[in-house]
Write a protein that holds these residues in place. Sequence first.
Motif, PDB file in Angstrom:
ATOM      1  N   SER A   1     -28.048   8.777  19.508  1.00  0.00           N
ATOM      2  CA  SER A   1     -26.878   9.645  19.578  1.00  0.00           C
ATOM      3  C   SER A   1     -25.681   8.867  20.121  1.00  0.00           C
ATOM      4  N   HIS A   2     -25.836   8.305  21.321  1.00  0.00           N
ATOM      5  CA  HIS A   2     -24.813   7.439  21.904  1.00  0.00           C
ATOM      6  C   HIS A   2     -25.504   6.510  22.901  1.00  0.00           C
ATOM      7  N   ASP A   3     -24.776   5.499  23.344  1.00  0.00           N
ATOM      8  CA  ASP A   3     -25.368   4.487  24.220  1.00  0.00           C
ATOM      9  C   ASP A   3     -25.962   5.126  25.471  1.00  0.00           C
ATOM     10  N   PHE A   4     -27.196   4.791  25.729  1.00  0.00           N
ATOM     11  CA  PHE A   4     -27.953   5.257  26.892  1.00  0.00           C
ATOM     12  C   PHE A   4     -27.935   6.784  26.996  1.00  0.00           C
ATOM     13  N   ASP A   5     -28.224   7.420  25.849  1.00  0.00           N
ATOM     14  CA  ASP A   5     -28.386   8.870  25.813  1.00  0.00           C
ATOM     15  C   ASP A   5     -29.778   9.238  26.329  1.00  0.00           C
ATOM     16  N   THR A   6     -30.193  10.468  26.088  1.00  0.00           N
ATOM     17  CA  THR A   6     -31.514  10.916  26.538  1.00  0.00           C
ATOM     18  C   THR A   6     -32.489  11.038  25.373  1.00  0.00           C
ATOM     19  N   HIS A   7     -32.211  10.302  24.282  1.00  0.00           N
ATOM     20  CA  HIS A   7     -33.053  10.389  23.088  1.00  0.00           C
ATOM     21  C   HIS A   7     -33.815   9.094  22.801  1.00  0.00           C
ATOM     22  N   GLY A   8     -33.741   8.107  23.701  1.00  0.00           N
ATOM     23  CA  GLY A   8     -34.370   6.823  23.471  1.00  0.00           C
ATOM     24  C   GLY A   8     -35.786   6.737  24.006  1.00  0.00           C
ATOM     25  N   VAL A   9     -36.454   5.653  23.655  1.00  0.00           N
ATOM     26  CA  VAL A   9     -37.851   5.451  24.042  1.00  0.00           C
ATOM     27  C   VAL A   9     -37.997   5.256  25.547  1.00  0.00           C
ATOM     28  N   ILE A  10     -37.118   4.453  26.154  1.00  0.00           N
ATOM     29  CA  ILE A  10     -37.226   4.174  27.585  1.00  0.00           C
ATOM     30  C   ILE A  10     -37.059   5.462  28.393  1.00  0.00           C
ATOM     31  N   TYR A  11     -36.085   6.282  28.011  1.00  0.00           N
ATOM     32  CA  TYR A  11     -35.879   7.546  28.724  1.00  0.00           C
ATOM     33  C   TYR A  11     -37.086   8.455  28.543  1.00  0.00           C
ATOM     34  N   TYR A  12     -37.614   8.489  27.330  1.00  0.00           N
ATOM     35  CA  TYR A  12     -38.784   9.321  27.051  1.00  0.00           C
ATOM     36  C   TYR A  12     -39.966   8.932  27.940  1.00  0.00           C
ATOM     37  N   LEU A  13     -40.228   7.625  28.032  1.00  0.00           N
ATOM     38  CA  LEU A  13     -41.355   7.167  28.845  1.00  0.00           C
ATOM     39  C   LEU A  13     -41.104   7.405  30.327  1.00  0.00           C
ATOM     40  N   GLY A  14     -39.839   7.252  30.745  1.00  0.00           N
ATOM     41  CA  GLY A  14     -39.527   7.437  32.160  1.00  0.00           C
ATOM     42  C   GLY A  14     -39.555   8.881  32.617  1.00  0.00           C
ATOM     43  N   THR A  15     -39.391   9.827  31.690  1.00  0.00           N
ATOM     44  CA  THR A  15     -39.415  11.244  32.047  1.00  0.00           C
ATOM     45  C   THR A  15     -40.678  11.937  31.577  1.00  0.00           C
ATOM     46  N   GLN A  16     -41.604  11.185  31.002  1.00  0.00           N
ATOM     47  CA  GLN A  16     -42.853  11.738  30.479  1.00  0.00           C
ATOM     48  C   GLN A  16     -42.551  12.929  29.561  1.00  0.00           C
ATOM     49  N   ASN A  17     -41.745  12.630  28.524  1.00  0.00           N
ATOM     50  CA  ASN A  17     -41.352  13.636  27.541  1.00  0.00           C
ATOM     51  C   ASN A  17     -40.550  14.761  28.186  1.00  0.00           C
ATOM     52  N   ALA A  18     -39.583  14.351  29.046  1.00  0.00           N
ATOM     53  CA  ALA A  18     -38.666  15.292  29.690  1.00  0.00           C
ATOM     54  C   ALA A  18     -39.399  16.330  30.544  1.00  0.00           C
ATOM     55  N   THR A  19     -40.548  15.970  31.074  1.00  0.00           N
ATOM     56  CA  THR A  19     -41.298  16.903  31.927  1.00  0.00           C
ATOM     57  C   THR A  19     -41.123  16.600  33.412  1.00  0.00           C
ATOM     58  N   SER A  20     -40.393  15.518  33.734  1.00  0.00           N
ATOM     59  CA  SER A  20     -40.190  15.148  35.135  1.00  0.00           C
ATOM     60  C   SER A  20     -38.904  14.340  35.241  1.00  0.00           C
ATOM     61  N   PRO A  21     -38.328  14.213  36.441  1.00  0.00           N
ATOM     62  CA  PRO A  21     -37.139  13.375  36.609  1.00  0.00           C
ATOM     63  C   PRO A  21     -37.430  11.940  36.194  1.00  0.00           C
ATOM     64  N   PHE A  22     -36.382  11.228  35.768  1.00  0.00           N
ATOM     65  CA  PHE A  22     -36.563   9.864  35.280  1.00  0.00           C
ATOM     66  C   PHE A  22     -37.053   8.947  36.398  1.00  0.00           C
ATOM     67  N   THR A  23     -38.113   8.198  36.089  1.00  0.00           N
ATOM     68  CA  THR A  23     -38.633   7.150  36.960  1.00  0.00           C
ATOM     69  C   THR A  23     -38.751   5.885  36.131  1.00  0.00           C
ATOM     70  N   ASN A  24     -38.338   4.774  36.683  1.00  0.00           N
ATOM     71  CA  ASN A  24     -38.358   3.505  35.960  1.00  0.00           C
ATOM     72  C   ASN A  24     -39.758   3.240  35.389  1.00  0.00           C
ATOM     73  N   PRO A  25     -39.929   3.210  34.056  1.00  0.00           N
ATOM     74  CA  PRO A  25     -41.277   3.019  33.486  1.00  0.00           C
ATOM     75  C   PRO A  25     -41.873   1.650  33.800  1.00  0.00           C
ATOM     76  N   HIS A  26     -41.029   0.655  34.101  1.00  0.00           N
ATOM     77  CA  HIS A  26     -41.551  -0.650  34.526  1.00  0.00           C
ATOM     78  C   HIS A  26     -42.229  -0.521  35.884  1.00  0.00           C
ATOM     79  N   GLU A  27     -41.614   0.226  36.786  1.00  0.00           N
ATOM     80  CA  GLU A  27     -42.187   0.399  38.121  1.00  0.00           C
ATOM     81  C   GLU A  27     -43.429   1.281  38.087  1.00  0.00           C
TER      82      GLU A  27
END
Length: 484
Positions: free
Chosen positions: A316-342
């Motif tokens: 949609s736009h740069d660093f939106d909420t539709h990307g893979v990294i955001y998806y993994l960090g929020t567990q499919n938008a079920t929790s606040p974003f947490t760094n998936p690397h950590e």
Amino acid sequence: IAPHLRLLIANHSDFFQAAIDVNLRESLHGRLELRFPDPRGVLPSIFEYFYTGDIKITPRTAIATLCAAEQLQASELIHLCRSYTQGLLTAASAACTVRGTSPTPGGGGVLGDTAEGNVQVGCAALATVVDLLKDAVEFHASEWVDIAIEILSTNFDLLPLDRRDGAGVDLSFLPYDLFLSVVGHPSLALDEEMQLYRTIEKYVRYHHLDAHRWLNLGPPPTLGVAHVRRRRPAEGPETEGLNEKQVFELFSKVSYEKLTLEQVEEVLAESLVPREFLCRGLLLGLKMAKGIPVQQPLERQIHHRQTRYGRDFVYSHDFDTHGVIYYLGTQNATSPFTNPHEMGVVTCTMSSTLIGSPATLTSRRRVPTCTRREKEPFLMIDLGPSMALRVTRYTLRHGAASDKVNLRRFVFQGSDDGENWHTLTEHKGGGALGGCFGSWSWDVPDDESSARHWRYLRIKGIGTWFIQVSGWEFYGNLRSDYWP
């Protein structure tokens, strides 16, 4: 053999040519005895081919005819059979590559009528492959065994293997080493782990191992009896069964952390799986669901699966909420974003670190990050053994608050193993990534390399320079054998 037919037969077969040319008893008496088995009864049709030049080959007789032609050294017939068999396998593989409607990023997705029909065509094609594999095993045609195993493994999810009514495809005819190569294939396609478990369970039961004696407690300190003989089937003599170590190896191929609670209860009720596997699987599943970093057991890796449809992520736009990294960090938008690397979901690395750290790349934070000045510096992300991404677009963020050390010349690459890399896009100047933590997105051209799913992705600099990037996001189709 009548004299006027000898030359006709010899013209098609080097075997008969040698028998006629050499002063052998067969040549003198006009009689030749063939001493090799013909379980499919293909020899009459082969001789008819020698006389008429016509032969009818079917999926059921292809391998048998090919093997007989090889023994008779009939080169033209060998070529004909090979072309026919290769055509069957190629057509089956092509029928299985048709994809249906992909699930949406937030939901399960529904197959349309066309996609459902394509799946049925793929199932029918794989049934033909199984028939060819049976014959290839029986006639020791290793070349065709390898090809059929590859097709079955990479399309395993289309096989109706676990039907309890007995109507499903049965792989119990495979020798242990070949069956293990299927269930342990690095690109085994599975949409549900229970399918694999039931396939292995059916195989073990067919080979009549009394698993209840020891599997509840895991492998014994010593394996005791070297093997257990199969009970004598009605049509043949007693054969060798599986030993305990082999059964343990088969059940270790299942990723128990991917079973649902109901499926775990079913496995427990059947009492076939070593409890050690179930306990580790449950613990690992809980950690993954809660976003706790997972340390891989040294003696068992999480098995990579190829799923057929995956999830689509659309830019949609740069660093939106539709990307893979955001998806993994929020567990499919079920929790606040947490760094998936950590969390240990993905692993980021840098060729060197001048400022910042690899964890910054998936943090969605504006933190100065830069490699040292070196030849071909790189930033890499490993999606892990359970995920692979076909990238359609990616976004990078500059790693500083000023236009210094801007990224201009680099390649974006994908890899299956982290060693052999395929270039997806190449940038040799022009617009630079800069500004105060400025960002830019690039499309990935639609070609052979971009159509593949990759476990590893990286940005690699061209020449000797820095890479000053503090974040990235990816879009495309993500395949995974585990969804948070």
